[in-house]
Design a protein around this motif. Structure first.
Motif, PDB file in Angstrom:
ATOM      1  N   ARG A  45     -72.382 -28.766  50.742  1.00 57.05           N
ATOM      2  CA  ARG A  45     -71.906 -29.049  49.389  1.00 57.05           C
ATOM      3  C   ARG A  45     -71.657 -27.721  48.691  1.00 57.05           C
ATOM      4  NH1 ARG A  45     -74.743 -33.481  45.540  1.00 57.05           N
ATOM      5  NH2 ARG A  45     -74.488 -34.619  47.503  1.00 57.05           N
ATOM      6  N   GLU A  46     -70.542 -27.650  47.975  1.00 57.28           N
ATOM      7  CA  GLU A  46     -70.205 -26.400  47.306  1.00 57.28           C
ATOM      8  C   GLU A  46     -69.912 -26.617  45.831  1.00 57.28           C
ATOM      9  OE1 GLU A  46     -66.690 -24.572  48.902  1.00 57.28           O
ATOM     10  OE2 GLU A  46     -65.401 -26.257  48.378  1.00 57.28           O
ATOM     11  N   PHE A  47     -70.195 -25.589  45.062  1.00 56.11           N
ATOM     12  CA  PHE A  47     -69.940 -25.621  43.636  1.00 56.11           C
ATOM     13  C   PHE A  47     -68.457 -25.594  43.360  1.00 56.11           C
ATOM     14  CE2 PHE A  47     -70.383 -24.581  39.245  1.00 56.11           C
ATOM     15  CZ  PHE A  47     -69.421 -23.606  38.979  1.00 56.11           C
ATOM     16  N   VAL A  48     -68.029 -26.352  42.346  1.00 57.11           N
ATOM     17  CA  VAL A  48     -66.627 -26.370  41.946  1.00 57.11           C
ATOM     18  C   VAL A  48     -66.456 -25.836  40.529  1.00 57.11           C
ATOM     19  CG1 VAL A  48     -64.609 -27.822  41.495  1.00 57.11           C
ATOM     20  CG2 VAL A  48     -66.078 -28.302  43.472  1.00 57.11           C
ATOM     21  N   ALA A  49     -67.210 -26.404  39.594  1.00 54.97           N
ATOM     22  CA  ALA A  49     -67.020 -26.009  38.192  1.00 54.97           C
ATOM     23  C   ALA A  49     -68.217 -26.423  37.362  1.00 54.97           C
ATOM     24  CB  ALA A  49     -65.754 -26.661  37.626  1.00 54.97           C
ATOM     25  N   THR A  50     -68.428 -25.705  36.268  1.00 53.29           N
ATOM     26  CA  THR A  50     -69.428 -26.103  35.291  1.00 53.29           C
ATOM     27  C   THR A  50     -68.895 -25.843  33.893  1.00 53.29           C
ATOM     28  OG1 THR A  50     -71.706 -25.812  34.501  1.00 53.29           O
ATOM     29  CG2 THR A  50     -70.597 -23.857  35.328  1.00 53.29           C
ATOM     30  N   ASP A  51     -69.382 -26.586  32.947  1.00 51.28           N
ATOM     31  CA  ASP A  51     -68.878 -26.405  31.581  1.00 51.28           C
ATOM     32  C   ASP A  51     -69.687 -25.376  30.806  1.00 51.28           C
ATOM     33  OD1 ASP A  51     -70.400 -28.980  29.526  1.00 51.28           O
ATOM     34  OD2 ASP A  51     -71.191 -27.930  31.286  1.00 51.28           O
ATOM     35  N   ARG A  52     -70.770 -24.871  31.402  1.00 51.82           N
ATOM     36  CA  ARG A  52     -71.573 -23.861  30.725  1.00 51.82           C
ATOM     37  C   ARG A  52     -72.262 -22.981  31.753  1.00 51.82           C
ATOM     38  NH1 ARG A  52     -74.451 -27.157  27.041  1.00 51.82           N
ATOM     39  NH2 ARG A  52     -76.548 -26.552  27.639  1.00 51.82           N
ATOM     40  N   TRP A  53     -71.666 -21.828  31.987  1.00 54.09           N
ATOM     41  CA  TRP A  53     -72.220 -20.890  32.960  1.00 54.09           C
ATOM     42  C   TRP A  53     -73.322 -20.077  32.310  1.00 54.09           C
ATOM     43  CZ3 TRP A  53     -72.534 -20.750  37.844  1.00 54.09           C
ATOM     44  CH2 TRP A  53     -72.684 -19.559  38.557  1.00 54.09           C
ATOM     45  N   GLY A  67     -57.729 -21.797  38.046  1.00 55.10           N
ATOM     46  CA  GLY A  67     -56.326 -21.903  37.691  1.00 55.10           C
ATOM     47  C   GLY A  67     -55.698 -23.242  38.030  1.00 55.10           C
ATOM     48  N   ARG A  68     -56.394 -24.048  38.819  1.00 50.30           N
ATOM     49  CA  ARG A  68     -55.872 -25.369  39.200  1.00 50.30           C
ATOM     50  C   ARG A  68     -56.712 -26.507  38.636  1.00 50.30           C
ATOM     51  NH1 ARG A  68     -55.924 -26.850  44.386  1.00 50.30           N
ATOM     52  NH2 ARG A  68     -57.744 -25.588  44.930  1.00 50.30           N
ATOM     53  N   PHE A  69     -58.010 -26.307  38.522  1.00 49.32           N
ATOM     54  CA  PHE A  69     -58.920 -27.346  38.046  1.00 49.32           C
ATOM     55  C   PHE A  69     -59.408 -26.993  36.649  1.00 49.32           C
ATOM     56  CE2 PHE A  69     -60.682 -28.945  42.405  1.00 49.32           C
ATOM     57  CZ  PHE A  69     -59.385 -29.103  42.862  1.00 49.32           C
ATOM     58  N   THR A  70     -59.675 -28.020  35.852  1.00 49.79           N
ATOM     59  CA  THR A  70     -60.216 -27.826  34.511  1.00 49.79           C
ATOM     60  C   THR A  70     -61.324 -28.833  34.255  1.00 49.79           C
ATOM     61  OG1 THR A  70     -58.059 -27.087  33.679  1.00 49.79           O
ATOM     62  CG2 THR A  70     -59.706 -27.731  32.047  1.00 49.79           C
ATOM     63  N   MET A  84     -57.615 -32.052  38.156  1.00 49.98           N
ATOM     64  CA  MET A  84     -57.276 -31.302  39.365  1.00 49.98           C
ATOM     65  C   MET A  84     -55.765 -31.314  39.544  1.00 49.98           C
ATOM     66  SD  MET A  84     -60.288 -32.631  41.924  1.00 49.98           S
ATOM     67  CE  MET A  84     -59.581 -34.259  42.083  1.00 49.98           C
ATOM     68  N   ASN A  85     -55.160 -30.156  39.472  1.00 50.40           N
ATOM     69  CA  ASN A  85     -53.718 -29.998  39.639  1.00 50.40           C
ATOM     70  C   ASN A  85     -53.412 -29.171  40.884  1.00 50.40           C
ATOM     71  OD1 ASN A  85     -53.367 -31.354  37.153  1.00 50.40           O
ATOM     72  ND2 ASN A  85     -53.446 -29.416  36.013  1.00 50.40           N
ATOM     73  N   SER A  86     -52.179 -29.253  41.315  1.00 49.55           N
ATOM     74  CA  SER A  86     -51.736 -28.483  42.487  1.00 49.55           C
ATOM     75  C   SER A  86     -52.698 -28.651  43.660  1.00 49.55           C
ATOM     76  CB  SER A  86     -51.606 -26.994  42.120  1.00 49.55           C
ATOM     77  OG  SER A  86     -50.716 -26.815  41.037  1.00 49.55           O
ATOM     78  N   LEU A  87     -53.029 -29.869  43.935  1.00 54.06           N
ATOM     79  CA  LEU A  87     -54.022 -30.141  44.972  1.00 54.06           C
ATOM     80  C   LEU A  87     -53.532 -29.715  46.347  1.00 54.06           C
ATOM     81  CD1 LEU A  87     -55.310 -33.521  43.600  1.00 54.06           C
ATOM     82  CD2 LEU A  87     -56.747 -31.558  44.162  1.00 54.06           C
ATOM     83  N   LYS A  88     -54.490 -29.288  47.150  1.00 52.94           N
ATOM     84  CA  LYS A  88     -54.226 -28.812  48.511  1.00 52.94           C
ATOM     85  C   LYS A  88     -55.032 -29.656  49.492  1.00 52.94           C
ATOM     86  CE  LYS A  88     -53.989 -24.067  46.728  1.00 52.94           C
ATOM     87  NZ  LYS A  88     -54.560 -22.689  46.858  1.00 52.94           N
ATOM     88  N   PRO A  89     -54.592 -29.729  50.742  1.00 53.56           N
ATOM     89  CA  PRO A  89     -55.366 -30.483  51.730  1.00 53.56           C
ATOM     90  C   PRO A  89     -56.819 -30.000  51.826  1.00 53.56           C
ATOM     91  CG  PRO A  89     -53.198 -30.030  52.582  1.00 53.56           C
ATOM     92  CD  PRO A  89     -53.303 -29.281  51.287  1.00 53.56           C
TER      93      PRO A  89
END
Length: 120
Positions: A45-53, A67-70, A84-89
């Protein structure tokens, strides 16, 4: 304590977009730090994003999605989102919403996950 339920996953073509939602229970949702993680088959499992670092208290993203996810949240709806924009495989994974009580505490709560599949 908080309970989390993710939704919004699905199958999308490369270059497409999806918005994941995570609905939280509990009256203290606004106090929690929220994050998104993902786990691809055969991988950790890997980190993707947090709203408060922890450093600066701002949103923070893994380099692979910057730059792709918000990430965003609506405290009135007890919901956190991942656009999630500009999604990749390589974004194909089960995505998990997680919560912790502060920027320095461990991630304590998570949902059941929602599958995102990006076709090439």
């Amino acid at each position: 304590q908080v309970q989390l339920v993710e939704s919004g996953g699905g199958l999308v073509q490369a270059g497409g977009s999806l918005r994941l939602s995570c609905a939280a229970s509990g009256r203290t949702f606004s106090s929690y730090v929220m994050g998104w993680f993902r786990q691809a088959p055969g991988k950790e499992r890997e980190f993707v994003a947090t709203d408060r670092w922890w450093s600066g208290g701002r949103t923070y993203y893994a380099d692979s999605v910057k730059g792709r996810f918000t990430i965003s949240r609506d405290n009135a709806k007890n919901t956190v989102y991942l656009q999630m924009n500009s999604l990749k495989p390589e974004d194909t994974a089960v995505y998990y919403c997680e919560a912790r009580t502060s920027e320095l505490s461990r991630w304590e709560y998570w949902g059941q996950g929602t599958q995102v599949t990006v076709s090439s």
